[in-house]
Design an enzyme around this catalytic site. Structure first.
Site, PDB file in Angstrom:
ATOM      1  N   GLY A   1     -57.595 -43.717 -52.886  1.00  0.00           N
ATOM      2  CA  GLY A   1     -57.386 -42.267 -52.904  1.00  0.00           C
ATOM      3  C   GLY A   1     -57.724 -41.668 -54.260  1.00  0.00           C
TER       4      GLY A   1
ATOM      5  CD1 TRP B   1     -51.557 -26.637 -55.209  1.00  0.00           C
ATOM      6  CD2 TRP B   1     -53.002 -25.224 -56.155  1.00  0.00           C
ATOM      7  NE1 TRP B   1     -51.272 -25.372 -54.766  1.00  0.00           N
ATOM      8  CE2 TRP B   1     -52.136 -24.491 -55.325  1.00  0.00           C
ATOM      9  CE3 TRP B   1     -53.990 -24.544 -56.874  1.00  0.00           C
ATOM     10  CZ2 TRP B   1     -52.238 -23.103 -55.174  1.00  0.00           C
ATOM     11  CZ3 TRP B   1     -54.081 -23.166 -56.731  1.00  0.00           C
ATOM     12  CH2 TRP B   1     -53.220 -22.451 -55.884  1.00  0.00           C
TER      13      TRP B   1
ATOM     14  CE  LYS C   1     -45.811 -37.033 -50.559  1.00  0.00           C
ATOM     15  NZ  LYS C   1     -46.404 -38.355 -50.920  1.00  0.00           N
TER      16      LYS C   1
ATOM     17  CE1 TYR D   1     -48.851 -34.614 -47.803  1.00  0.00           C
ATOM     18  CE2 TYR D   1     -48.334 -32.452 -48.713  1.00  0.00           C
ATOM     19  CZ  TYR D   1     -48.710 -33.773 -48.886  1.00  0.00           C
ATOM     20  OH  TYR D   1     -48.938 -34.256 -50.151  1.00  0.00           O
TER      21      TYR D   1
END
Ligand SMILES: NC(=O)c1ccc[n+]([C@@H]2O[C@H](COP(=O)([O-])OP(=O)(O)OC[C@H]3O[C@@H](n4cnc5c(N)ncnc54)[C@H](OP(=O)(O)O)[C@@H]3O)[C@@H](O)[C@H]2O)c1
Length: 305
Positions: free
Chosen positions: A12, A152, A131, A127
């Site tokens: 990632g 971001w 989390k 989402y």
């Protein structure tokens, strides 16, 4: 060899930076992508943590498709809640500190001003809720943890807003970008450095007394998506030739499956006070990321540090 740090989610944006930057500093690292360590598989986690016996585990793996999560809640919760729970349980059994990454989307965005770590959470979408459940699972299973909420995120590796803007600019001379959502752009490389700095404190027993728990960690300064896009093109202009115009639109003009917080600015003062860590102003970090991306030199990230 026993690694100092074990990294999950290695392919990632953040995991990629963590693996490269860990290797450039005075420590050893072992990084696992999803194919080699699926964090939803509790048995694999147990086996890999016991076999490698790292000094610190860093979880950069996550289900990050904010809109898709609305129709795939089971998948989002499996990775973002059950994955961290599995890691925390294995770390607890083996007495290994766990550094985990969470999100600004645990907040509903209605606060005026930046959010601090004690502000009430209220995720707007699946989402964020998944989390949040991951944060709770870690707190339940393992005291010896740091949860870093960031926002971001954009990096040299992987997909993100910066690369989307550059790609759209190849085809369009005018872009419309949301101007009523505020947040803090965070370069994955800077976030990786902050995480490795915290990991070093655990490895050298210099962790501050108040160094466990939840912290906010973003690039310094806030902006809107629209002004973020304008800055991307301002900085990229010398390499791009023609740059598109960017017009601000409202969230209502750009409906998405997941609702996003209007304000997700995070106050990072606690991380600065306790660990002495402050990221760069977001514009500076963006300039570095663009320089690497537009020159096609993805190895520069580690060589500039
Ligand atoms: N991106 C943002 O804007 C943002 C904002 C706030 C917080 N965060 C948080 O920051 C952290 C890093 O995000 P990022 O931007 O680096 O995300 P990313 O680029 O989407 O990387 C996430 C990685 O996790 C891997 N993964 C997914 N499911 C997995 C599983 N079951 N087991 C192991 N690995 C799995 C993915 O593998 P594949 O490549 O195989 O899919 C991917 O490589 C995450 O915790 C995220 O929630 C991100």
């Amino acid at each position: 060899m026993t690694p100092d740090v074990l990294i999950t989610g290695a392919s990632g944006q953040l995991g990629w930076e963590l693996e490269r930057r860990a290797a450039t500093k005075d420590r050893t690292a072992k990084a696992f992508d999803r194919a080699n360590l699926n964090i939803t598989d509790a048995d694999s986690i147990k086996r890999i943590i016991e076999t490698n016996a790292p000094k610190v585990v860093i979880n950069a793996a996550a289900y990050t498709s904010v809109d898709k999560a609305e129709t795939e809640p089971a998948a989002a919760f499996a990775v973002n809640r059950d994955g961290p729970a599995n890691l925390a349980a294995a770390c607890s059994t083996n007495d290994i500190p766990l550094i985990h990454v969470s999100t600004d989307y645990v907040f509903d965005g209605t606060k005026t001003g930046p959010y601090n770590e004690d502000d009430a959470v209220a995720a707007l979408g699946v989402y964020g809720a998944s989390k949040l459940a991951g944060e709770d699972a870690i707190r339940r299973h393992h005291t010896n943890h740091v949860i870093l909420r960031t926002a971001w995120v954009y990096g040299v590796n992987g997909q993100n807003f910066v690369k989307t803007m550059l790609r759209l600019a190849e085809k369009q001379s005018a872009l419309r970008v949301v101007q009523d959502q505020i947040g803090c752009p965070t370069f994955a490389g800077d976030l990786a450095d902050a995480i490795l700095n915290i990991a070093d404190h655990f490895m050298t027993d210099t962790r501050p007394t108040e160094g466990l728990g939840t912290f906010h960690c973003t690039g310094i300064g806030q902006t809107s998506w629209c002004d973020f896009a304008r800055k991307i093109f301002e900085l990229a202009a010398p390499s791009m030739g023609d740059i598109p115009t960017v017009d601000g639109i409202s969230t209502a003009d750009y409906p998405t499956p997941a609702q996003r917080p209007a304000n997700s600015e995070l106050d990072c003062g606690k991380l600065s006070r306790i660990y002495g860590i402050t990221l760069r102003p977001w514009q500076e970090a963006l300039a570095e990321m663009l320089q690497i991306t537009l020159s096609g030199d993805s190895h520069a990230a580690k060589e500039t540090r």
